[in-house]
Design an enzyme around this catalytic site. Sequence first.
Site, short mmCIF file in Angstrom:
data_model
loop_
_atom_site.label_atom_id
_atom_site.label_comp_id
_atom_site.label_asym_id
_atom_site.label_seq_id
_atom_site.Cartn_x
_atom_site.Cartn_y
_atom_site.Cartn_z
CD GLU A 1 -1.55 2.35 2.05
OE1 GLU A 1 -2.23 3.36 1.95
OE2 GLU A 1 -0.52 2.30 2.75
CG ASP B 1 -5.00 2.53 6.47
OD1 ASP B 1 -4.16 2.14 7.29
OD2 ASP B 1 -4.69 2.99 5.35
#
Length: 387
Positions: A198, A245
């Site tokens: 990511e 997240d």
Amino acid sequence: MGYIKESFRWARVGTIALLVFLLSAHVFAYEELSDDALRYIPSGGSDFDIKTGSLLSPILIPRVPGTPGSIAVQHHFVDFFSRQLPEWSIEWHNTTAKTPATGDTDIPFKNLIIGRDPPWVRPGDVSRLTLVAHYDSLYRPEGFIGATDSAAPCAVLMHVARSIDEALTKKWETMEELGDALGIDEEKGVQILFLDGEEAWVSWTDADSLYGARALAESWDSEPYASESEYRTRLDSISLFLLIDLLGAADPHVPSYFPSTHWAYQGMSKIEERMRKLGLLKTNPKNPFLPESDKKESQFTRAYIGDDHVPFMVRGVDVLHIIPSPFPPTWHTMDDDGEHLDIDSLDDWAKIITAFAAEWMELGDFIRKPPVEDKKKQASIRLRSEL
Ligand SMILES: *[C@@H]1O[C@H](CO)[C@@H](O)[C@H](O)[C@H]1NC(C)=O
């Protein structure tokens, strides 16, 4: 013997008829979890200990793609699911790419896809609640841990899976037994994506970020299911892309980002509110974690945060992005480590997200623990109380 068997059989048919009636009216219609079901949502407890916790502590190491730390964390996920949750399928999605920090070297990016579908269903006919976190950590500063980013969210997803596993089994067993009689063909599965790559290696651009997510979204978009399937592609079968997240710091403020999934945000926010009222959460913040339930259509802007959902969202997938704004103060610093986590906040998230998944999967009647040992006695008590 024969006689006894026969009468037992008829007693059972009678019970089934009654169950059919109750279940068709009750279990398989979408509804909020009962207060009792919320009470039975487990806490992560000592498994979220940063030194010894069986879920969290093995992830609190640097895990840059292609390094030994990354491989160790992959093993942690695979071991956990293969040993403790053997009903969940484990699938790899491996690609390589070059990064602006590593020249001509091909860096491996390995996504893990772990899921459970109803046992009778064909792959192209099932929609999947998709729970997502990234497991890689930032390349620089060297030694960066990324406790909120996203070790802790990964541990939360492991906790969700183990907390709904038994209820999924019970529900699907019941449906298999009664399905024909009920005329139900609900085809709803769940999958967890542990995404790699990511983070940007140099600075965030479209090309230097989201390595794993971009590759996976592209693969799933371009692999059609058999032509008579309910869903066109694996991408198409994602019912909700729930991305978590930067969770695990105190006092998070998570906005509702998208009008198209505001209803799902409201569902989660309602769960938070009910759990707080029932005294089931450990934190007692001035403002709830999910404060934007009443946001009006006109208050949504087009702004969103770049993250793993983007390659899926641009392909039309519904996204619920659970990420605080502002980010935690430790974001992308060496302080984003285990010691800076607020474990109570993390554990509250684990409960809220587990309850959301249980509600989405309609596990209300299967999540509760039997109040008495004797199963038959318990069943008859339940039937009577529900009549
Ligand atoms: C993907 O990577 C994993 C972990 O290194 C490995 O076990 C697996 O065999 C790979 N899968 C494929 C299809 O190459």
